[in-house]
Design an enzyme around this catalytic site. Structure first.
Site, PDB file in Angstrom:
ATOM      1  CG  HIS A 294      -1.680  -0.935   1.676  1.00  0.00           C
ATOM      2  ND1 HIS A 294      -3.025  -0.724   1.807  1.00  0.00           N
ATOM      3  CD2 HIS A 294      -1.471  -2.232   1.974  1.00  0.00           C
ATOM      4  CE1 HIS A 294      -3.595  -1.854   2.172  1.00  0.00           C
ATOM      5  NE2 HIS A 294      -2.688  -2.786   2.281  1.00  0.00           N
ATOM      6  CG  HIS A 337      -1.158   1.976  11.473  1.00  0.00           C
ATOM      7  ND1 HIS A 337      -2.233   1.220  11.099  1.00  0.00           N
ATOM      8  CD2 HIS A 337      -1.651   3.227  11.653  1.00  0.00           C
ATOM      9  CE1 HIS A 337      -3.315   1.971  11.025  1.00  0.00           C
ATOM     10  NE2 HIS A 337      -2.997   3.196  11.376  1.00  0.00           N
ATOM     11  CD  GLU A 343      -4.451   7.069  12.058  1.00  0.00           C
ATOM     12  OE1 GLU A 343      -5.306   6.180  12.242  1.00  0.00           O
ATOM     13  OE2 GLU A 343      -3.357   6.847  11.539  1.00  0.00           O
ATOM     14  CE1 TYR A 352     -11.038   2.429   6.645  1.00  0.00           C
ATOM     15  CE2 TYR A 352     -10.850   1.387   8.796  1.00  0.00           C
ATOM     16  CZ  TYR A 352     -10.272   2.064   7.740  1.00  0.00           C
ATOM     17  OH  TYR A 352      -8.950   2.378   7.779  1.00  0.00           O
ATOM     18  CG  HIS A 367      -7.169   4.579  16.271  1.00  0.00           C
ATOM     19  ND1 HIS A 367      -7.922   4.438  15.139  1.00  0.00           N
ATOM     20  CD2 HIS A 367      -7.628   3.656  17.146  1.00  0.00           C
ATOM     21  CE1 HIS A 367      -8.803   3.450  15.309  1.00  0.00           C
ATOM     22  NE2 HIS A 367      -8.647   2.971  16.515  1.00  0.00           N
ATOM     23  CG  HIS A 373      -4.908   2.217  15.107  1.00  0.00           C
ATOM     24  ND1 HIS A 373      -3.938   3.098  15.515  1.00  0.00           N
ATOM     25  CD2 HIS A 373      -5.259   2.629  13.866  1.00  0.00           C
ATOM     26  CE1 HIS A 373      -3.723   3.998  14.580  1.00  0.00           C
ATOM     27  NE2 HIS A 373      -4.503   3.735  13.557  1.00  0.00           N
TER      28      HIS A 373
HETATM   29 FE   LIG Z   1      -4.550   4.495  11.556  1.00  0.00          FE
END
Ligand SMILES: [Fe+2]
Length: 436
Positions: A294, A337, A343, A352, A367, A373
């Site tokens: 990604h 991560h 966030e 999602y 987060h 998370h």
């Molecule tokens: Fe995140």
């Protein structure tokens, strides 16, 4: 207002120009000795006069009465609208999530329906943002709102908004966003709620910092992500109905109200590059991997509010729209991560991909810096064994307000029955599956 009010001028930060009556816009000078039709010229500067040219935002309005004509201001109670970080909240370094914010007690208008979920920074220091939800079912009729503390980015989740501003009218539906500059008066009507469709709900980013702008594109080149031409500013429109207004102004973290004898929406013509705009996220050109892995989620940035540190945003507005996933030999949902940046996420509709069951439209998650998370147990299992054919992630729109400053939840948010006290359990079943 006339039906012509619902035309738009395209572009982001353009030198827009519009007149609701032919000949009302002066040509060749901004403040002639007498403006056409004896309108009053009035300047609104959204940046310091001497801000660099590419950041400078100001507009000239030609109006039936200048906005200085109003009654005295009195304090106005709205206990749920909080400004800046609440330093008295002791915040554990844990992930937080809210179920859809309940729609009860929504028999109010947009201003009274604001509920601050979390905030950071300090409006006086021109830094940070607040993340609000609004729960409302009443249109603002003869009531207008001005925010002197920040610009407002609206993300409707349920119910359309008709936003009347000094510069004209924006019709905004879920899937679209609206960006309302600091200091520009607006009012919000709720056509769906008024038609009996129930309360309207959405998210707001109140930005005390530098104005949102399009991100730099670097090696992406001159096209992609949100294209400037897909932003739409209104055309000039004014109210002619006689009768007074209540002006509610947010100023230094408090709400104030004053009577006004005339509508503040009395601008007959305007020009300049400070204007409310709307944007349909369906026009976002999503970029992702066509080989493996990604790119970082910054590739989904729609708008960014920079801070004084290059590349470290006061706030990025990021979306996760429908898109194709084609990466080979790749764990396709977001990886596990923890980040420097904090966030705040919301979901407009759909599912999602990192939290297929637990994160619902109208809910939120938070987060903060260095709080780990990632995908829940179910998403991890599924994605680890999925047959990696090209897959369309469809009918979904999640978004993130991402900030360099920790979001401090409000007491209201922490006491809300919508707080998901079992959130961390979604990772509890992830076992050590090391097989040497
Ligand atoms: Fe995140």
């Amino acid at each position: 207002m006339s039906t012509d009010a619902l035309r738009y001028q395209s572009g982001f930060g353009n030198e827009y120009a519009s007149e609701a009556v032919a000949g009302a816009l002066p040509q060749g000078r901004n403040s002639p000795q007498r403006a056409p039709f004896d309108l009053y010229p009035e300047l609104i500067s959204g940046t310091a006069f001497t801000a660099p040219r590419h950041e400078n935002r100001r507009s000239w309005m030609y109006r039936r009465q200048p906005s200085v004509v109003s009654g005295r201001y009195q304090a106005c109670a709205q206990p749920h609208w909080q400004t800046g970080a609440d330093r008295d909240i002791a915040l554990a370094p844990e992930p937080l999530r809210w179920h859809p914010i309940p729609l009860e007690n929504a028999e109010v208008d947009f201003v009274d329906g604001i509920r601050t979920l979390a905030a950071n920074g300090d409006a006086e220091a021109h830094s940070g943002v607040a993340a609000h939800v609004y729960l409302a079912s009443r249109s603002m009729e003869r009531r207008a709102f001005v925010n002197a503390d920040g610009e407002m980015l609206l993300v409707p989740q349920q119910g359309r908004l008709t936003i009347t501003t000094e510069m004209g009218v924006l019709d905004v539906k879920p899937g679209e966003i609206a960006l309302l500059p600091r200091g520009v008066a607006f009012k919000i009507a709720l056509p769906d709620s008024e038609a009996g469709a129930g309360p309207s709900r959405g998210y707001v980013c109140e930005n005390y910092g530098a104005q949102f702008r399009l991100p730099e594109l670097g090696p992406i080149g001159s096209n992609g992500l949100a294209n400037a031409r897909d932003f739409q500013a209104p055309v000039a429109a004014f109210e002619s109905e006689a009768g007074g207004y209540e002006i509610v102004k947010k100023f230094a973290g408090r709400l104030w109200r004053a009577p006004m004898k005339q509508s503040p929406f009395n601008v007959v013509a305007w020009h300049g590059n400070l204007a409310p705009v709307k944007y349909d996220t369906a026009n976002f050109m999503t970029i992702g991997s066509i080989s493996f892995d990604h790119p970082d989620p910054s590739i989904f940035t729609v708008l960014t509010s920079p801070s004084d540190t290059p590349g470290t945003a006061n706030c990025d507005f990021v979306i996760f729209p429908p898109r194709w996933l084609v990466m080979e030999n790749t764990f396709r949902p977001p990886w596990y991560h923890r980040n420097l940046m904090s966030e705040f996420m919301g979901l407009v509709y759909g599912e999602y991909d990192a939290k297929p069951g637990g994160f619902k439209p109208g809910g939120a998650s938070l987060h903060n810096a260095m709080v780990p998370h990632g995908p829940d147990e179910e998403a991890f299992e599924k994605a680890s064994h999925a047959d990696l054919k090209p897959q369309k992630l469809d009918n979904t729109l999640a978004f993130m307000f991402e900030s360099r400053f920790r979001f401090i939840p409000t007491a209201w948010a922490l006491q809300s029955p919508a707080l998901d006290t079992d959130y961390a359990d979604c990772w509890a079943g992830l076992k050590d599956q090391f097989k040497p």
